[in-house]
Design a protein around this motif. Structure first.
Motif, PDB file in Angstrom:
ATOM      1  N   UNK A   1       0.834  -1.194   0.000  1.00 32.94           N
ATOM      2  CA  UNK A   1       0.000   0.000   0.000  1.00 32.94           C
ATOM      3  C   UNK A   1       0.872   1.248   0.000  1.00 32.94           C
ATOM      4  N   UNK A   2       0.475   2.195  -0.819  1.00 37.20           N
ATOM      5  CA  UNK A   2       1.221   3.443  -0.894  1.00 37.20           C
ATOM      6  C   UNK A   2       2.204   3.502  -2.043  1.00 37.20           C
ATOM      7  N   UNK A   3       2.522   2.366  -2.661  1.00 36.00           N
ATOM      8  CA  UNK A   3       3.449   2.369  -3.781  1.00 36.00           C
ATOM      9  C   UNK A   3       2.785   2.934  -5.045  1.00 36.00           C
ATOM     10  N   UNK A   4       3.622   3.373  -5.989  1.00 39.10           N
ATOM     11  CA  UNK A   4       3.152   3.769  -7.315  1.00 39.10           C
ATOM     12  C   UNK A   4       3.746   2.800  -8.322  1.00 39.10           C
ATOM     13  N   UNK A   5       2.897   2.206  -9.142  1.00 41.90           N
ATOM     14  CA  UNK A   5       3.346   1.188 -10.087  1.00 41.90           C
ATOM     15  C   UNK A   5       2.843   1.525 -11.484  1.00 41.90           C
ATOM     16  N   UNK A   6       3.513   0.970 -12.485  1.00 40.78           N
ATOM     17  CA  UNK A   6       3.074   1.096 -13.874  1.00 40.78           C
ATOM     18  C   UNK A   6       2.672  -0.279 -14.369  1.00 40.78           C
ATOM     19  N   UNK A   7       1.471  -0.364 -14.941  1.00 37.39           N
ATOM     20  CA  UNK A   7       0.963  -1.648 -15.430  1.00 37.39           C
ATOM     21  C   UNK A   7       0.542  -1.469 -16.885  1.00 37.39           C
ATOM     22  N   UNK A   8       1.244  -2.146 -17.798  1.00 36.47           N
ATOM     23  CA  UNK A   8       0.902  -2.054 -19.214  1.00 36.47           C
ATOM     24  C   UNK A   8      -0.362  -2.854 -19.522  1.00 36.47           C
ATOM     25  N   UNK A   9      -1.075  -2.439 -20.577  1.00 31.23           N
ATOM     26  CA  UNK A   9      -2.299  -3.113 -21.023  1.00 31.23           C
ATOM     27  C   UNK A   9      -3.319  -3.176 -19.881  1.00 31.23           C
ATOM     28  N   UNK A  10      -3.575  -2.036 -19.283  1.00 32.41           N
ATOM     29  CA  UNK A  10      -4.400  -1.985 -18.072  1.00 32.41           C
ATOM     30  C   UNK A  10      -5.870  -2.276 -18.316  1.00 32.41           C
ATOM     31  N   UNK A  11      -6.324  -2.266 -19.571  1.00 32.82           N
ATOM     32  CA  UNK A  11      -7.725  -2.543 -19.859  1.00 32.82           C
ATOM     33  C   UNK A  11      -7.953  -3.983 -20.308  1.00 32.82           C
ATOM     34  N   UNK A  12      -6.888  -4.776 -20.390  1.00 29.76           N
ATOM     35  CA  UNK A  12      -7.027  -6.170 -20.784  1.00 29.76           C
ATOM     36  C   UNK A  12      -7.502  -7.045 -19.650  1.00 29.76           C
ATOM     37  N   UNK A  13      -7.519  -8.344 -19.867  1.00 29.48           N
ATOM     38  CA  UNK A  13      -8.018  -9.269 -18.860  1.00 29.48           C
ATOM     39  C   UNK A  13      -7.203  -9.237 -17.581  1.00 29.48           C
ATOM     40  N   UNK A  14      -5.878  -9.353 -17.688  1.00 34.74           N
ATOM     41  CA  UNK A  14      -5.010  -9.285 -16.511  1.00 34.74           C
ATOM     42  C   UNK A  14      -5.027  -7.876 -15.934  1.00 34.74           C
ATOM     43  N   UNK A  15      -4.920  -6.879 -16.796  1.00 35.99           N
ATOM     44  CA  UNK A  15      -4.883  -5.501 -16.343  1.00 35.99           C
ATOM     45  C   UNK A  15      -6.129  -5.078 -15.591  1.00 35.99           C
ATOM     46  N   UNK A  16      -7.289  -5.528 -16.049  1.00 35.14           N
ATOM     47  CA  UNK A  16      -8.539  -5.161 -15.379  1.00 35.14           C
ATOM     48  C   UNK A  16      -8.586  -5.690 -13.954  1.00 35.14           C
ATOM     49  N   UNK A  17      -8.066  -6.899 -13.768  1.00 41.09           N
ATOM     50  CA  UNK A  17      -8.012  -7.460 -12.420  1.00 41.09           C
ATOM     51  C   UNK A  17      -6.962  -6.738 -11.595  1.00 41.09           C
ATOM     52  N   UNK A  18      -5.820  -6.429 -12.210  1.00 40.72           N
ATOM     53  CA  UNK A  18      -4.747  -5.741 -11.487  1.00 40.72           C
ATOM     54  C   UNK A  18      -5.186  -4.366 -10.995  1.00 40.72           C
TER      55      UNK A  18
ATOM     56  N   UNK B   1       5.069  -3.554 -14.416  1.00 37.94           N
ATOM     57  CA  UNK B   1       4.576  -4.871 -14.821  1.00 37.94           C
ATOM     58  C   UNK B   1       4.324  -4.837 -16.327  1.00 37.94           C
ATOM     59  N   UNK B   2       5.084  -5.624 -17.075  1.00 31.78           N
ATOM     60  CA  UNK B   2       5.097  -5.516 -18.530  1.00 31.78           C
ATOM     61  C   UNK B   2       4.811  -6.869 -19.180  1.00 31.78           C
ATOM     62  N   UNK B   3       3.636  -6.984 -19.783  1.00 30.33           N
ATOM     63  CA  UNK B   3       3.282  -8.199 -20.528  1.00 30.33           C
ATOM     64  C   UNK B   3       3.358  -7.980 -22.027  1.00 30.33           C
ATOM     65  N   UNK B   4       3.777  -6.790 -22.443  1.00 32.41           N
ATOM     66  CA  UNK B   4       3.826  -6.462 -23.873  1.00 32.41           C
ATOM     67  C   UNK B   4       5.108  -6.977 -24.511  1.00 32.41           C
ATOM     68  N   UNK B   5       6.234  -6.815 -23.816  1.00 36.60           N
ATOM     69  CA  UNK B   5       7.477  -7.376 -24.313  1.00 36.60           C
ATOM     70  C   UNK B   5       8.318  -6.406 -25.110  1.00 36.60           C
ATOM     71  N   UNK B   6       8.667  -6.804 -26.320  1.00 34.90           N
ATOM     72  CA  UNK B   6       9.646  -6.085 -27.148  1.00 34.90           C
ATOM     73  C   UNK B   6       9.337  -4.604 -27.291  1.00 34.90           C
TER      74      UNK B   6
END
Length: 325
Positions: A140-157, A214-219
């Motif tokens: 709690x309190x951290x700031x994170x970057x999550x790619x593809x935030x509207x996808x299946x994994x991203x929506x849960x994240x 958190x990067x699931x996009x890759x290259x």
């Protein structure tokens, strides 16, 4: 006889065949599941195209499903015929009406969680569990970057991060997807088609940058992700949607501030039945409490698995997609 999707050669969606097959009777330590719903995931596309090689061809496809135990092999004590169950690991073959797999990969499904919800969230939800709760244990309190935030994994994240009190910055490809990510609890969003991700992260964090990416996009996002991290931040590369990251000079981690890098997987975390059950219980608790709601935006007949994969690969979907046997 039953129906399943299989492929005899790697390639595009056209290689998928809807065929009759004879489901295996469970051996000792195995169960057979009659599916009520099957999960669709990007990893299935990696398998179909040959990025992740299969043991032999023709091969079944898919690793996630939910339904009812149809048969039980010798030595299985935690499951019985008629039990509601779900799974996200095991041998390929979830794209089917019936699937036989090791019982240690199958968990009981509580009454509060529907089969369709479980099929849409087991792999994605367990992935978020290990990402947010184990790979980088957010408090709690951290700031994170999550790619593809509207996808299946991203929506849960987005939802899980909000429940933890974490500021999640999500990258998206449209205003519509940005709105979806915000509804799911993202603290901020960045439309990478219109904005410079690194500069926007710098603005949002007052120049501090983020604790973890958190990067699931890759290259396509590798360099951007590294540039968004603060010193000694953690780069979590857990997917290859744009292709694998190759030719990496590890010295760049030093140059950008003594960064940490990990390439985790679900199999690396849910590697025992005890760990799998503990992770599943936390996921099911989040679902039952309403802290996480699964948006099943698309349902396809099992026979149309190729069309479903095409839509997923073309970024035409949001939330989760399931196949119905």
């Amino acid at each position: 006889m039953a129906k399943r999707i299989q492929f005899a050669r790697t390639g595009g969606p056209e290689v998928l065949e809807f065929v009759d097959f004879t489901p295996a009777d469970p051996d000792a330590g195995e169960v057979r599941v009659r599916h009520q719903a099957v999960g669709l995931n990007f990893i299935d596309i990696y398998v179909r195209t040959g990025l992740y090689p299969v043991p032999s061809l023709p091969s079944g496809l898919g690793t996630e499903g939910a339904g009812v135990v149809d048969a039980v092999g010798d030595g299985v004590t935690h499951l019985k015929v008629g039990d509601r169950v779900a799974y996200a690991q095991g041998p390929l073959g979830a794209y089917s009406e019936l699937h036989t797999l090791p019982a240690e990969k199958v968990v009981s499904l509580p009454d509060e969680v529907a089969a369709e919800t479980a099929a849409a969230s087991m792999l994605k939800g367990l992935t978020v569990q290990y990402l947010l709760r184990q790979t980088y244990p957010l408090k709690g309190g951290e700031t994170i970057l999550f790619h593809a935030a509207a996808g299946g994994v991203g929506s849960i994240a987005c939802q899980w991060a909000k429940a933890l009190g974490v500021r999640l910055i999500g990258t998206v490809s449209s205003a519509e997807k940005a709105a979806l990510a915000k509804r799911n609890g993202a603290w901020a969003t960045i439309d990478y088609t219109q904005e410079d991700v690194v500069e926007r992260v710098r603005e949002l964090t007052g120049g501090e940058m983020v604790d973890v990416v958190y990067d699931s996009v890759g290259k396509d996002t590798w360099q951007t992700s590294l540039d968004c991290l603060k010193k000694r931040g953690l780069m979590v590369s857990f997917g290859n949607a744009s292709g694998p990251v190759e030719g990496v000079n590890v010295g760049i981690l030093n140059q950008k501030g003594s960064l940490f890098l990990t390439r985790p997987s679900l199999n690396g975390y849910a590697d025992t039945r005890e760990r799998l059950e503990a992770m599943s219980e936390e996921l099911f608790s989040m679902l039952a409490s309403g802290n996480i709601r699964i948006d099943i935006s698309h349902r396809y007949p099992l026979a149309d698995a190729g069309k479903a994969q095409e839509a997923l690969a073309g970024r035409l979907t949001t939330g989760s997609t399931i196949l119905l046997p």
